[in-house]
Design a protein around this motif. Structure first.
Motif, short mmCIF file in Angstrom:
data_model
loop_
_atom_site.label_atom_id
_atom_site.label_comp_id
_atom_site.label_asym_id
_atom_site.label_seq_id
_atom_site.Cartn_x
_atom_site.Cartn_y
_atom_site.Cartn_z
N MET A 1 10.29 -27.78 -1.33
CA MET A 1 10.19 -26.34 -1.12
C MET A 1 9.89 -25.61 -2.43
O MET A 1 9.05 -24.73 -2.46
CB MET A 1 11.51 -25.85 -0.50
N ILE A 2 10.59 -25.96 -3.49
CA ILE A 2 10.37 -25.27 -4.76
C ILE A 2 9.00 -25.61 -5.34
O ILE A 2 8.37 -24.79 -6.01
CB ILE A 2 11.50 -25.58 -5.77
N GLN A 3 8.51 -26.81 -5.06
CA GLN A 3 7.19 -27.20 -5.55
C GLN A 3 6.10 -26.35 -4.90
O GLN A 3 5.17 -25.91 -5.57
CB GLN A 3 6.95 -28.68 -5.27
N LYS A 4 6.21 -26.10 -3.61
CA LYS A 4 5.23 -25.26 -2.91
C LYS A 4 5.27 -23.83 -3.45
O LYS A 4 4.23 -23.18 -3.60
CB LYS A 4 5.52 -25.26 -1.41
N THR A 5 6.46 -23.35 -3.76
CA THR A 5 6.60 -22.00 -4.30
C THR A 5 5.92 -21.90 -5.66
O THR A 5 5.21 -20.93 -5.94
CB THR A 5 8.08 -21.63 -4.43
N LEU A 6 6.13 -22.89 -6.51
CA LEU A 6 5.50 -22.88 -7.83
C LEU A 6 3.98 -22.96 -7.71
O LEU A 6 3.26 -22.30 -8.46
CB LEU A 6 6.03 -24.04 -8.68
N VAL A 7 3.49 -23.77 -6.78
CA VAL A 7 2.04 -23.87 -6.58
C VAL A 7 1.47 -22.53 -6.13
O VAL A 7 0.42 -22.09 -6.60
CB VAL A 7 1.71 -24.99 -5.57
N LEU A 8 2.16 -21.86 -5.23
CA LEU A 8 1.69 -20.55 -4.77
C LEU A 8 1.70 -19.51 -5.89
O LEU A 8 0.78 -18.70 -6.00
CB LEU A 8 2.55 -20.07 -3.60
N ILE A 9 2.72 -19.55 -6.73
CA ILE A 9 2.79 -18.61 -7.85
C ILE A 9 1.65 -18.85 -8.84
O ILE A 9 0.98 -17.92 -9.28
CB ILE A 9 4.16 -18.70 -8.54
N VAL A 10 1.41 -20.11 -9.17
CA VAL A 10 0.33 -20.44 -10.10
C VAL A 10 -1.03 -20.08 -9.50
O VAL A 10 -1.90 -19.54 -10.18
CB VAL A 10 0.40 -21.93 -10.50
N PHE A 11 -1.21 -20.36 -8.22
CA PHE A 11 -2.47 -20.00 -7.56
C PHE A 11 -2.68 -18.49 -7.55
O PHE A 11 -3.77 -18.01 -7.81
CB PHE A 11 -2.48 -20.55 -6.13
#
Length: 54
Positions: A1-11
């Motif tokens: 879950m936290i990995q998807k959040t970080l990917v969305l923030i970076v994107f």
């Protein structure tokens, strides 16, 4: 879950950077540029009137 959040923030950050660089800045930089009313766009040394020196 936290990995998807970080990917969305970076994107989102990358997309925002690209939009600012290629869309936002060119629009507002073109509004700031004004010509002095000379024949060559304000690049003459003799002023804004056609004095015949160019």
């Amino acid at each position: 879950m936290i990995q998807k959040t970080l990917v969305l923030i970076v994107f989102a950050f990358a997309a925002g950077f690209l939009l600012k660089k290629f869309v936002w800045n060119p629009i507002f930089e073109s509004r700031k540029k004004t010509t002095a009313g000379t024949l060559d766009g304000g690049k003459t040394k003799c002023g804004d009137k056609d004095c015949g020196c160019h």
